[in-house]
Design a protein around this motif. Structure first.
Motif, PDB file in Angstrom:
ATOM      1  N   ARG A  39      -0.970   9.037  46.641  1.00 63.51           N
ATOM      2  CA  ARG A  39      -1.569   8.744  47.941  1.00 63.51           C
ATOM      3  C   ARG A  39      -1.237   9.843  48.954  1.00 63.51           C
ATOM      4  NH1 ARG A  39       0.170   2.369  48.181  1.00 63.51           N
ATOM      5  NH2 ARG A  39      -1.725   1.473  47.282  1.00 63.51           N
ATOM      6  N   ARG A  40      -1.849   9.704  50.105  1.00 60.60           N
ATOM      7  CA  ARG A  40      -1.659  10.678  51.182  1.00 60.60           C
ATOM      8  C   ARG A  40      -0.197  10.842  51.565  1.00 60.60           C
ATOM      9  NH1 ARG A  40      -4.576  12.861  55.544  1.00 60.60           N
ATOM     10  NH2 ARG A  40      -3.271  13.268  57.356  1.00 60.60           N
ATOM     11  N   ASP A  41       0.546   9.726  51.553  1.00 60.35           N
ATOM     12  CA  ASP A  41       1.946   9.779  51.976  1.00 60.35           C
ATOM     13  C   ASP A  41       2.889  10.231  50.878  1.00 60.35           C
ATOM     14  OD1 ASP A  41       1.969   7.593  50.306  1.00 60.35           O
ATOM     15  OD2 ASP A  41       2.631   6.155  51.822  1.00 60.35           O
ATOM     16  N   GLY A  42       2.346  10.579  49.707  1.00 63.52           N
ATOM     17  CA  GLY A  42       3.172  11.060  48.613  1.00 63.52           C
ATOM     18  C   GLY A  42       3.583   9.994  47.620  1.00 63.52           C
ATOM     19  N   ALA A 142       3.694  19.194  49.819  1.00 62.46           N
ATOM     20  CA  ALA A 142       2.881  18.468  50.791  1.00 62.46           C
ATOM     21  C   ALA A 142       1.804  17.666  50.078  1.00 62.46           C
ATOM     22  CB  ALA A 142       2.248  19.433  51.790  1.00 62.46           C
ATOM     23  N   THR A 143       1.373  16.588  50.728  1.00 61.72           N
ATOM     24  CA  THR A 143       0.289  15.758  50.217  1.00 61.72           C
ATOM     25  C   THR A 143      -0.599  15.332  51.379  1.00 61.72           C
ATOM     26  OG1 THR A 143       1.656  13.748  50.448  1.00 61.72           O
ATOM     27  CG2 THR A 143       1.646  14.826  48.286  1.00 61.72           C
ATOM     28  N   GLY A 144      -1.829  14.943  51.040  1.00 64.21           N
ATOM     29  CA  GLY A 144      -2.680  14.299  52.035  1.00 64.21           C
ATOM     30  C   GLY A 144      -3.697  15.160  52.727  1.00 64.21           C
ATOM     31  N   ALA A 145      -3.842  16.430  52.362  1.00 65.55           N
ATOM     32  CA  ALA A 145      -4.855  17.289  52.969  1.00 65.55           C
ATOM     33  C   ALA A 145      -5.432  18.201  51.894  1.00 65.55           C
ATOM     34  CB  ALA A 145      -4.265  18.125  54.109  1.00 65.55           C
ATOM     35  N   GLU A 146      -6.530  18.840  52.208  1.00 68.89           N
ATOM     36  CA  GLU A 146      -7.130  19.757  51.243  1.00 68.89           C
ATOM     37  C   GLU A 146      -6.171  20.910  50.967  1.00 68.89           C
ATOM     38  OE1 GLU A 146     -11.293  22.204  50.466  1.00 68.89           O
ATOM     39  OE2 GLU A 146     -10.959  21.184  52.382  1.00 68.89           O
ATOM     40  N   GLY A 147      -5.955  21.184  49.678  1.00 68.31           N
ATOM     41  CA  GLY A 147      -5.073  22.284  49.301  1.00 68.31           C
ATOM     42  C   GLY A 147      -3.614  21.914  49.197  1.00 68.31           C
ATOM     43  N   THR A 148      -3.276  20.619  49.341  1.00 72.71           N
ATOM     44  CA  THR A 148      -1.868  20.229  49.211  1.00 72.71           C
ATOM     45  C   THR A 148      -1.489  20.070  47.728  1.00 72.71           C
ATOM     46  OG1 THR A 148      -2.575  17.947  49.733  1.00 72.71           O
ATOM     47  CG2 THR A 148      -1.564  19.232  51.500  1.00 72.71           C
ATOM     48  N   GLN A 149      -0.274  19.640  47.481  1.00 69.65           N
ATOM     49  CA  GLN A 149       0.352  19.859  46.168  1.00 69.65           C
ATOM     50  C   GLN A 149       0.674  18.574  45.399  1.00 69.65           C
ATOM     51  OE1 GLN A 149       2.998  21.645  48.685  1.00 69.65           O
ATOM     52  NE2 GLN A 149       2.645  23.752  48.064  1.00 69.65           N
ATOM     53  N   GLU A 150      -0.280  17.662  45.354  1.00 72.87           N
ATOM     54  CA  GLU A 150      -0.059  16.419  44.626  1.00 72.87           C
ATOM     55  C   GLU A 150       0.264  16.657  43.154  1.00 72.87           C
ATOM     56  OE1 GLU A 150      -2.366  15.274  48.270  1.00 72.87           O
ATOM     57  OE2 GLU A 150      -2.398  16.934  46.850  1.00 72.87           O
ATOM     58  N   LEU A 151      -0.413  17.622  42.542  1.00 73.39           N
ATOM     59  CA  LEU A 151      -0.147  17.893  41.131  1.00 73.39           C
ATOM     60  C   LEU A 151       1.276  18.406  40.919  1.00 73.39           C
ATOM     61  CD1 LEU A 151      -3.522  19.491  39.991  1.00 73.39           C
ATOM     62  CD2 LEU A 151      -2.614  17.264  39.338  1.00 73.39           C
ATOM     63  N   LEU A 152       1.738  19.266  41.809  1.00 70.72           N
ATOM     64  CA  LEU A 152       3.110  19.765  41.700  1.00 70.72           C
ATOM     65  C   LEU A 152       4.102  18.634  41.909  1.00 70.72           C
ATOM     66  CD1 LEU A 152       5.187  22.002  41.400  1.00 70.72           C
ATOM     67  CD2 LEU A 152       4.851  22.573  43.825  1.00 70.72           C
ATOM     68  N   CYS A 153       3.831  17.738  42.853  1.00 73.88           N
ATOM     69  CA  CYS A 153       4.714  16.583  43.058  1.00 73.88           C
ATOM     70  C   CYS A 153       4.848  15.776  41.772  1.00 73.88           C
ATOM     71  CB  CYS A 153       4.166  15.693  44.172  1.00 73.88           C
ATOM     72  SG  CYS A 153       4.202  16.421  45.819  1.00 73.88           S
TER      73      CYS A 153
END
Length: 321
Positions: A39-42, A142-153
């Motif tokens: 999710r946006r909040d990680g 970071a998460t929740g915006a275009e180009g953030t790093q959900e996959l890395l998380c």
């Protein structure tokens, strides 16, 4: 994979009248019959494939209704320049940062891009680099915006890295902040003097910490003097001007003098100085649990842009505040 999706799934043991739930976030894995959505909040949500009802790819980030437009990468670099470490080293497009343990922001990896090696090799290098300095290894994501790093998380969590801190970076127009309060007894300085440090929440600031505080493209410190001679200031604040951006931090008020507009006066004075230097947009960072600050900044015209997190290496002891 890696796309922002909206997924509807069945609720297990649902209450009467409730059958489905919707989850929006980035699809970070789909293995062994389980979908993992960040999710946006990680926060990561696991959804059994057997409970899946429908799903679709949705736009990478919702259109902003107010405030300055900016990419995650632009804001990440601006925020990094506003809180510089005393030592850094490149690993491909990653930046390893250290400042003798003073704050996670100055003692963590900023992974903007490709490290130039496999992720496991990069993390080994990171752990070794921080270990040589007697520090636990942290990666800021970071998460929740275009180009953030959900996959890395998701990759870090799979490898046992622990998410310790989540905060948000908020943005807003600068001019309205400058108009929030009339010119007052706020004193501006280029240096954090002894009086300013006496109000700062981190006591016993070292020479390294002072270098971090005073580092940045154009740094200003604001002070509202205390009522009695020699008393700590009634309020303080810090602002870094960097091109079109003004970043606010360390806005602190004497607990006995809160709700009197002193924090607002500090931010207004700093905003006016930033406008004089050509800035037009503002940013700040606020912890997710700080409801009072979130309400204050929302009233000033700020809105959340993205969430950011610090992941600590497995089996490392968390440092003190």
């Amino acid at each position: 994979m890696g796309k922002r999706v909206s997924v509807r799934s069945l609720i297990e043991h649902a209450a009467p009248g409730e059958k489905f739930t919707d989850t929006v976030g980035v699809l970070t894995s789909w293995d062994n019959g389980v979908l993992l959505i960040t999710r946006r909040d990680g926060e990561s949500v696991r959804i059994a494939e057997s409970a899946l009802v429908a799903g679709k790819v949705v736009p990478a980030a919702p259109a902003r209704r107010r405030g300055p437009a900016a990419s995650y990468e632009e804001l990440a670099r601006v925020a990094a320049r506003a809180w510089r470490p005393v030592e850094s080293e490149r690993l491909g497009d990653w930046e390893l940062r250290a400042a003798s343990g003073f704050t996670r922001r100055a003692n963590s990896v900023l992974p903007l891009g490709d490290p130039g090696v496999s992720l496991d090799e990069a993390l080994d290098t990171v752990r070794r680099w921080y270990g040589e300095r007697g520090l636990p290894a942290y990666v800021q994501t970071a998460t929740g915006a275009e180009g953030t790093q959900e996959l890395l998380c998701a990759e870090l969590e799979e490898r046992g890295w622990v998410r310790e801190v989540t905060a948000e970076l908020w943005v807003g127009p600068l001019a309205p902040v400058a108009d929030l309060a009339e010119p007052s007894a706020v004193v501006l300085s280029r240096e954090a003097d002894e009086a300013w440090l006496a109000r700062y929440q981190r006591k016993g600031v070292s020479e390294v910490a002072l270098r971090v505080l005073q580092g940045g493209p154009s740094v200003w410190f604001a002070t509202v003097p205390g009522a009695a001679e020699g008393a700590p200031p009634a309020a303080i604040g810090r602002c870094v001007v960097d091109g079109r951006w003004a970043g606010f931090a360390a806005v602190e008020v004497d607990p006995d003098l809160r709700r009197q507009g002193l924090g607002t006066a500090v931010m207004a004075a700093l905003a006016r100085r930033a406008l004089d230097e050509g800035a037009s947009a503002a940013w700040l960072q606020v912890e997710a649990e700080n409801e009072g600050a979130r309400a204050l900044y929302a009233g000033m015209g700020f809105a959340a842009h993205h969430a950011y997190h610090h992941y600590r290496e497995p089996d490392a002891r968390a440092p003190g505040r």
